[in-house]
Design an enzyme around this catalytic site. Structure first.
Site, PDB file in Angstrom:
ATOM      1  N   SER A 183       0.790  -1.230   0.000  1.00  0.00           N
ATOM      2  CA  SER A 183       0.000   0.000   0.000  1.00  0.00           C
ATOM      3  C   SER A 183       0.822   1.279   0.000  1.00  0.00           C
ATOM      4  O   SER A 183       0.333   2.320  -0.434  1.00  0.00           O
ATOM      5  CB  SER A 183      -0.951   0.010   1.201  1.00  0.00           C
ATOM      6  OG  SER A 183      -0.220  -0.045   2.414  1.00  0.00           O
ATOM      7  N   HIS A 211      -6.010  -3.652  -1.555  1.00  0.00           N
ATOM      8  CA  HIS A 211      -5.763  -2.585  -2.522  1.00  0.00           C
ATOM      9  C   HIS A 211      -5.809  -3.099  -3.966  1.00  0.00           C
ATOM     10  O   HIS A 211      -5.116  -2.576  -4.835  1.00  0.00           O
ATOM     11  CB  HIS A 211      -4.407  -1.933  -2.253  1.00  0.00           C
ATOM     12  CG  HIS A 211      -4.405  -1.024  -1.068  1.00  0.00           C
ATOM     13  ND1 HIS A 211      -4.809   0.292  -1.138  1.00  0.00           N
ATOM     14  CD2 HIS A 211      -4.079  -1.256   0.218  1.00  0.00           C
ATOM     15  CE1 HIS A 211      -4.696   0.846   0.062  1.00  0.00           C
ATOM     16  NE2 HIS A 211      -4.267  -0.072   0.901  1.00  0.00           N
ATOM     17  N   LYS A 242     -12.659   0.033   0.687  1.00  0.00           N
ATOM     18  CA  LYS A 242     -11.874   0.755  -0.326  1.00  0.00           C
ATOM     19  C   LYS A 242     -12.669   0.772  -1.638  1.00  0.00           C
ATOM     20  O   LYS A 242     -13.619   1.526  -1.775  1.00  0.00           O
ATOM     21  CB  LYS A 242     -10.487   0.142  -0.462  1.00  0.00           C
ATOM     22  CG  LYS A 242      -9.625   0.357   0.787  1.00  0.00           C
ATOM     23  CD  LYS A 242      -8.243  -0.209   0.628  1.00  0.00           C
ATOM     24  CE  LYS A 242      -7.329   0.190   1.773  1.00  0.00           C
ATOM     25  NZ  LYS A 242      -7.790  -0.190   3.125  1.00  0.00           N
TER      26      LYS A 242
END
Length: 394
Positions: A183, A211, A242
């Site tokens: 990340s 991610h 996310k």
């Protein structure tokens, strides 16, 4: 009693401030979106949220959350195995499994909890965990809770991973643990190489794909689709907070027996309230949107390419790659912080990252691109970075 400890903390906080490492929280007075209201109402371009697909304030997602609230209520006031499982929770687990290409899925209140409840549940002192050195803090903390032997290999270094696997050869079971995307850097794990070594040394493979899920791979399923190793990954952990709507909640997905055992023994699952129904309903709609079209992930890919190329042409030191995490390197923590403040005054919301979030001497501004950005938004950001760089004489 508190006096001496208070003095100690005040000194530590002062040192953090003096070193330019203090992390101030800017107050946002609007929904998460491409443009946000900060502080006294200043509207700025947002370039650092994990809102990869722009779904955080998407009307369809908001509508689904409202409908979930109306139909299933605000919360369950209970853990799953007592009276905290609704049919909507099972629907989301099934949808995640189908989307990811796995056998089963278990929901957690966060991916941090998913990772915290994984390793100690599955492995014991006879086993070994081989973990990438740049893994997320939640993996690190989860490994610390486990009694298994611990080995750490250099980031994405397959030779070092193999050496550590050889060192762990006497263990009953071996598990390789890695982020799918790291990340702070936007680097993508070499999953084909990791899977090859797992086959050679008879190891399990665990990937935290927080991610990645929603936009990497042809259909946005994640790094395992991106690398065409869907059937070779044993455990995937991830977040709903996310790309999949941006609220909260997490999951562990993978082999059926692993998930069933986690339901019986994983402490964060057994002792935490169920994910709130509005979040579950909205997450279901997010997955539905991804199943209907790849438009959002395609737009994100195009936007990422545009911004990366523009920043490189402008002479900025950015870490190479293809991921929408685009770190702009400054090295010095104070410089990164001052640049972030100057960018905010120019209408672009970014944040400086410094130790202990990243290693000392590697301070940066981590920009993150969204499918909701327009090319003119990104060009504006590039222009403002250039202005700020000139003003700071960098």
């Amino acid at each position: 009693m508190y006096g001496a400890f208070q003095t100690h903390l005040s000194e530590q906080l002062g040192e953090i401030r003096d070193n330019g490492l203090y992390k101030s929280e800017r107050i946002i007075t609007s929904p998460q979106d491409v443009r946000i209201q900060v502080g006294g109402g200043q509207s700025v371009l947002n370039l650092c949220a994990n809102n990869y697909l722009g779904l955080a304030d998407n009307p369809e997602i908001v509508k689904a959350a409202h409908e979930g609230l109306d139909r299933w209520g605000y919360g369950l006031s209970s853990v799953r195995f007592i009276c905290g499982t609704q049919d909507v929770h099972k629907q989301l687990e099934q949808s995640l499994s189908e989307f990811l290409g796995t056998e089963d899925t278990i929901l957690y209140t966060s991916c941090f909890d998913a990772n915290g409840g994984l390793f100690e549940t599955l492995l014991g002192s006879e086993d070994a965990i081989i973990s990438d050195e740049l893994n997320h803090a939640s993996i690190i903390d989860g490994v610390r809770l486990c009694k298994a032997q611990r080995f750490r290999y250099r980031n994405n270094d397959l030779a070092d991973l193999e050496a550590k696997l050889a060192d762990a050869s006497a263990a009953r079971f071996r598990m390789i643990a890695t982020d799918g995307v790291f990340s702070m850097d936007g680097y993508i794990a070499n999953l084909p190489g990791i899977c090859d070594l797992a086959d050679k040394y008879n190891a399990l493979v665990m990937v935290d794909d927080s991610h990645s899920v929603g936009f990497m791979g042809k259909h946005g399923r994640g790094t395992h689709e991106h690398h065409d190793v869907i059937d070779r990954i044993d455990i995937i952990t991830g977040t709903l907070g996310k790309a999949l709507g941006g609220a909260s909640g997490g999951y562990t997905s993978g082999r059926r027996e692993i998930i069933e055992y986690l339901r019986q023994r994983s402490r964060p699952y057994l002792f935490s309230n169920s994910v709130a129904p509005p979040i579950v309903a909205a997450s279901l709609r997010a997955i539905g949107l991804l199943n209907e079209s790849t438009e959002l992930r395609d737009r994100l890919e195009s936007n990422t390419r545009f911004f990366r190329e523009g920043m490189q042409k402008a002479g900025f030191d950015i870490l190479p790659g293809e991921h929408p995490i685009v770190p702009i390197m400054f090295g010095d923590a104070v410089v990164a912080s001052q640049m972030a403040d100057l960018m905010l005054s120019k209408g672009v919301y970014v944040v400086g990252f410094s130790f202990p979030v990243v290693p000392k001497g590697k301070a940066r501004i981590r920009t993150q691109i969204s499918a909701a950005h327009r090319e003119e938004d990104l060009q504006f950001a590039i222009d403002m970075f250039c202005e700020a760089k000139a003003e700071m004489q960098l």
